[in-house]
Design a protein around this motif. Sequence first.
Motif, PDB file in Angstrom:
ATOM      1  N   MET A  91      37.813  41.516  30.537  1.00 25.02           N
ATOM      2  CA  MET A  91      38.494  41.112  31.765  1.00 25.02           C
ATOM      3  C   MET A  91      38.032  39.736  32.248  1.00 25.02           C
ATOM      4  O   MET A  91      38.830  38.940  32.703  1.00 25.02           O
ATOM      5  N   ILE A 142      39.576  37.013  44.048  1.00 25.91           N
ATOM      6  CA  ILE A 142      40.128  38.102  43.217  1.00 25.91           C
ATOM      7  C   ILE A 142      38.997  38.752  42.418  1.00 25.91           C
ATOM      8  O   ILE A 142      38.912  39.984  42.317  1.00 25.91           O
ATOM      9  N   TYR A 164      37.078  40.961  44.681  1.00 28.54           N
ATOM     10  CA  TYR A 164      37.847  42.182  44.949  1.00 28.54           C
ATOM     11  C   TYR A 164      37.702  43.179  43.799  1.00 28.54           C
ATOM     12  O   TYR A 164      37.643  44.397  44.015  1.00 28.54           O
ATOM     13  N   LEU A 165      37.611  42.643  42.584  1.00 28.74           N
ATOM     14  CA  LEU A 165      37.472  43.498  41.399  1.00 28.74           C
ATOM     15  C   LEU A 165      36.030  43.953  41.183  1.00 28.74           C
ATOM     16  O   LEU A 165      35.736  44.669  40.225  1.00 28.74           O
TER      17      LEU A 165
END
Length: 193
Positions: free
Chosen positions: A1, A69, A72-73
């Motif tokens: 990721m 982001i 947030y992950l």
Amino acid sequence: MLPLLIISAYLIGSISMAIIICRALDLPDPRTQGSNNPGATNVLRIGGKKAAAATLVGDGLKGFVPVAIGQYLGLETQALALIALGAFLGHVYPIFFGFKGGKGVATFIGSLLALSYFAGLAFIVTWLFVAKVLKISSLSALIATLLTPLYFYLIDGDIEATFIVGILCLWIFYTHKSNIKRMLSGEEDSIKS
């Protein structure tokens, strides 16, 4: 990721807000006017305060959004710092504009604010103070940049992430090499009141 997020950050960073805003406002291409740099300071010279403010905010968001982001992950600070590096490199070496971009300060500030809000705030306060006293935008950015790894380490305490932030700061000095030469020769433009 993480590799995907870094690549995405690079692509977001590659969107040149200076060029887009100048086109939208029917202004000259910032790569061919003033300092020939697609950044907020040059847009200020050729398009005024509103165009420069829009460029500054847009370039800042290019750094802020990818790191936010990642936060947030649930990614760790070192991973977030690598995402910030991706956005910064996109701004400086944009794939959409022949790998010739801006100097990266606004994108760096945006990513720093997402990475460590207080370190980002310390950068901004330092820049504003030095700009008020010395009246040279590039020198203000360089002094704030020089102090940022210290701010970041004292606030965050993550040595690996501080190392990555330090690399970003060194890169900002590299992108300002022409400004440094002009400062040394006394030719760098001052901030107009």
